[in-house]
Design an enzyme around this catalytic site. Structure first.
Site, short mmCIF file in Angstrom:
data_model
loop_
_atom_site.label_atom_id
_atom_site.label_comp_id
_atom_site.label_asym_id
_atom_site.label_seq_id
_atom_site.Cartn_x
_atom_site.Cartn_y
_atom_site.Cartn_z
N CYS A 330 0.83 -1.20 0.00
CA CYS A 330 0.00 0.00 0.00
C CYS A 330 0.87 1.26 0.00
O CYS A 330 1.57 1.52 -0.97
CB CYS A 330 -0.99 -0.05 1.17
SG CYS A 330 -2.41 1.06 0.96
N HIS A 427 -3.60 -5.66 1.31
CA HIS A 427 -3.40 -5.97 2.73
C HIS A 427 -3.99 -7.35 3.02
O HIS A 427 -4.93 -7.79 2.37
CB HIS A 427 -4.13 -4.95 3.61
CG HIS A 427 -3.52 -3.59 3.61
ND1 HIS A 427 -2.30 -3.32 4.19
CD2 HIS A 427 -3.97 -2.40 3.11
CE1 HIS A 427 -2.03 -2.03 4.06
NE2 HIS A 427 -3.02 -1.45 3.40
#
Length: 481
Positions: A330, A427
């Site tokens: 991310c 994630h």
């Protein structure tokens, strides 16, 4: 309303874990139970099925209750972006960024959505177990409170106060809380419990009776320290600070100032073939690291400057020259590229910041936040993986032609030509056992037969057993009204 609330004498007294264990205990009694936290402050968020976000602690509690996470379980979520301001999420949706002073002015108006979400949960379930935030003893925050006694009184929910004996002074914690809160707030407290006891519980009998005598509150038990809590998803980055494992492969992760969604590391720290090390500010990246992970962050450009201030940019280049592997997740993925541009100032001052240049990609921030659960496959191994995306910004460039994964029929992530630097927005992917094993084998690590999700379920059952053995769970649940 069929609810009971666990408040604490301070932060990190174990409220989240207590609520998770009570949810599992209630579920095993055949009750339809749901967790609820009116207000949470965390950069560790979970994505709900309807594309909203809540604190990951409430997602774990939902799992303990046998439910899918819902935005109603945590209607107000604050995600700190700086020391002065936080992104505000209401019922799963971003409503803006507020500085601390502005937040305190707006906070009372959020009682309405909090009670709305709570009402939907109580209408749908036999029981709702509520978690407070911080401590009601912070009486300077009482005006306009929606997290502790303000909520308890508005919703007429009885409170059990949890104290933490592990940090010492639990008698003062509990008796002192009663002394400083308003009598009307104290009247909401039906009892107390003592958490995280180490040693022979009988040695605290006198102290326990003293608390009962001084407060007039009923004690619901003394809970011994539960070491298996370390096997559950971490709620706070500090929970991951102690090196774990004695494996041959060292995995180092960088502790950014605004680190977010660090639960990516939970499955890795349970792998016996790994030694997982947090690199704290001021520390160098260990030369023996085989893999360096740049985790998510709530402020990519801010933490890119933070990274450089620690000298980690130099360490990363040296690590790469030595043949080491790098994974950015991310915000960490965004940092690995050539530039990170934020023309609208969504994460701070408008502008652009030079990236680390380890991937030939660029990122541009835009206001459309991507919140979604995904399933796909890891390109290099072909193994299935699942996870979630929770980010602003889009990343593109030549290295995206070598995607990390394919999700929902599209390429995702990027890889360097030598294959030693990869980035992904996903994630939670290390919770996928087959993918995790394949990824670690590619690093030369010894893999295990760890079934991560099954282990979490086993620990939640053990937690419920632990509470049943040391608390009057039946009496506590009977408080719900």
């Amino acid at each position: 309303m069929p609810a009971v609330m666990i408040q604490g004498t301070g932060s990190d007294v174990g409220k989240s874990l207590l609520v998770a264990g009570l949810c599992r205990a209630a579920r095993r009694r055949g009750l339809s139970v749901a967790p609820f936290k009116p207000q949470n402050m965390s950069n560790n968020a979970a994505v709900t099925a309807d594309g909203g976000e809540i604190g990951r602690a409430q997602a774990l509690q939902a799992r303990a209750a046998g439910l899918e996470p819902m935005t109603d379980m945590n209607p107000v979520l604050l995600k700190p972006e700086s020391d002065q301001g936080s992104q505000v999420i209401v019922q799963g949706r971003r409503v803006g960024t507020l500085r601390a002073r502005d937040w305190f002015e707006r906070k009372p108006s959020l009682m309405a959505p909090v009670l709305e979400s709570f009402g939907r949960l109580t209408a749908a379930h036999d029981l709702v177990i509520v978690e407070g935030a911080g401590s009601p003893a912070e009486v300077n925050l009482r005006r306009g409170d929606i997290a502790n006694m303000g909520f308890a009184r508005a919703a007429n929910v009885p409170v059990v106060l949890a104290g933490d004996i592990d940090r010492g002074g639990v008698i003062a914690q509990i008796v002192g809380t009663q002394a400083v809160i308003d009598p009307e707030d104290a009247a909401m407290v039906a009892g107390f419990l003592v958490n995280k006891f180490r040693g022979d519980v009988r040695l605290f009998d006198e102290g326990y009776r003293l608390i009962e005598d001084r407060t007039g509150w009923r004690g619901y038990g003394v809970v011994p320290f539960f070491p298996q809590a370390a096997l559950l998803p971490a709620e706070d980055a500090l929970d991951l600070g102690r090196p774990t494992g004695q494996g041959a492969l060292t995995v180092a992760w960088l502790a950014f100032s605004r680190v977010a969604n660090f639960d990516d590391l939970d499955p890795l720290k349970q792998e016996p073939g790994l030694t997982v090390v947090m690199v704290r500010p001021g520390q160098p990246i260990p030369a023996e690291a085989g893999l360096v992970i740049l985790p998510g962050t709530k402020s990519t450009r801010g933490d890119l400057a933070f990274l450089r201030a620690q000298g980690w940019d130099v360490d990363l280049l040296a690590h790469h020259r030595r043949g080491g592997r790098v994974l950015g997740i991310c915000g960490g993925y965004q940092m690995l590229g050539r530039t990170v541009a934020d023309p609208q100032g969504l994460e701070g001052e408008p502008g652009a910041t030079e990236g680390l240049g380890l991937l030939d990609v660029t990122t541009v921030m835009h206001p459309d936040k991507r919140l979604t659960r995904v399933e796909g496959r890891h390109v290099a191994s072909g193994e299935p993986l699942s996870g979630y995306e929770i980010h602003i910004g889009a990343t593109d460039g030549p290295d995206c032609a070598r995607p990390f994964a394919e999700v929902d029929g599209r390429p995702e992530g990027a890889g360097s030509p030598d294959g030693r630097v990869t980035g992904s927005y996903l994630h939670g992917m290390f919770g996928s056992d087959r993918f995790r094993a394949a990824f670690l084998r590619s690093l030369g690590a010894r893999t295990s037969d760890l079934a991560y999700d099954a282990r979490v379920e086993t620990v939640l059952d053990s937690l419920a057993d632990h509470l049943e053995a040391h608390l009057d769970v039946a009496g506590l649940l009977a408080l719900a009204r």
